[in-house]
Design a protein around this motif. Sequence first.
Motif, PDB file in Angstrom:
ATOM      1  N   PRO A  70       0.840  -1.203   0.000  1.00 41.52           N
ATOM      2  CA  PRO A  70       0.000   0.000   0.000  1.00 41.52           C
ATOM      3  C   PRO A  70       0.873   1.251   0.000  1.00 41.52           C
ATOM      4  O   PRO A  70       1.758   1.399   0.837  1.00 41.52           O
ATOM      5  CB  PRO A  70      -0.789  -0.130   1.313  1.00 41.52           C
ATOM      6  N   ALA A  82      -8.684   1.285  -5.520  1.00 45.49           N
ATOM      7  CA  ALA A  82      -8.013   0.921  -4.271  1.00 45.49           C
ATOM      8  C   ALA A  82      -8.354   1.961  -3.216  1.00 45.49           C
ATOM      9  O   ALA A  82      -8.915   3.020  -3.532  1.00 45.49           O
ATOM     10  CB  ALA A  82      -6.499   0.842  -4.477  1.00 45.49           C
ATOM     11  N   ASN A  83      -7.995   1.665  -1.971  1.00 43.32           N
ATOM     12  CA  ASN A  83      -8.306   2.594  -0.879  1.00 43.32           C
ATOM     13  C   ASN A  83      -7.306   3.737  -0.771  1.00 43.32           C
ATOM     14  O   ASN A  83      -7.553   4.710  -0.054  1.00 43.32           O
ATOM     15  CB  ASN A  83      -8.338   1.831   0.452  1.00 43.32           C
ATOM     16  N   ASN A  84      -6.177   3.615  -1.455  1.00 40.19           N
ATOM     17  CA  ASN A  84      -5.094   4.577  -1.308  1.00 40.19           C
ATOM     18  C   ASN A  84      -4.955   5.471  -2.541  1.00 40.19           C
ATOM     19  O   ASN A  84      -3.863   5.897  -2.900  1.00 40.19           O
ATOM     20  CB  ASN A  84      -3.770   3.858  -1.033  1.00 40.19           C
TER      21      ASN A  84
END
Length: 251
Positions: A70, A82-84
């Motif tokens: 990440p 994605a979360n990032n």
Amino acid sequence: MKFEIIRSGSKGNATLLFIGNKIFLIDMGICLKTLNETLNKYNLNLYDIDALFLTHSHSDHTSGVKLLPPLPIYCGEGVYDANNINIINAYEEILIDDVKIIPLATSHDASPSFGFMFYEGDDSLCYMTDTGYIPDKSLSFMVNATYYIIESNHNLKKLYQTNRPILLKERIASDVGHLSNEDSAIYMSTLVGENTKQIFLAHLSEEANTPELALKAYEKKFKKYHIDLDKIEIRTTSQKESICGGNKNEL
């Protein structure tokens, strides 16, 4: 500022950029082994990369993203899930510590798509690939950069001599395809300036181009516009091996 163009072409793209006290990766369309081999040369590992910049969603630029730990990812909306993710927009400045980055609009059949300007003090790097033409506003940011990594994908005659389907040939040559050697050289003849030190010709087609054809197109156009070839280093990138650029004192 220094950089290593690890791979460039339809088989996979990735460039490692050392700028300020940051390490950035531009695109990740290569295998993890190849990236790790490059990082090992600098006694680095994957966790030393500060951020990833994605130009667009095509797999030769994104296939290896899932293999990374990440880390902040900068890309257009919908390019990667994605979360990032940090969503970027054309011409909206990004500031990461002392490093300024400006995303540049491109014209490719994967919207949104971007090139980038990276700034460190008086030095700048222009990264511009996978575009059928360069929008005028993007060109205005690209003038007199120190270093250029710019697409020089095909020789038009050689492209149409390949055995590819005609629709693919037309797509590559279109306004949402890729820059030809000649178009790339014409653009660059209007962009280079006193600060320009190096030009790297990127995303060369293995079927529809050769390094010799790309360099010959540049030599012809630069001579036509009376640009001193002795003051600017011009090199071609590869799909098979890496090439280093930037401040030679830092390499």
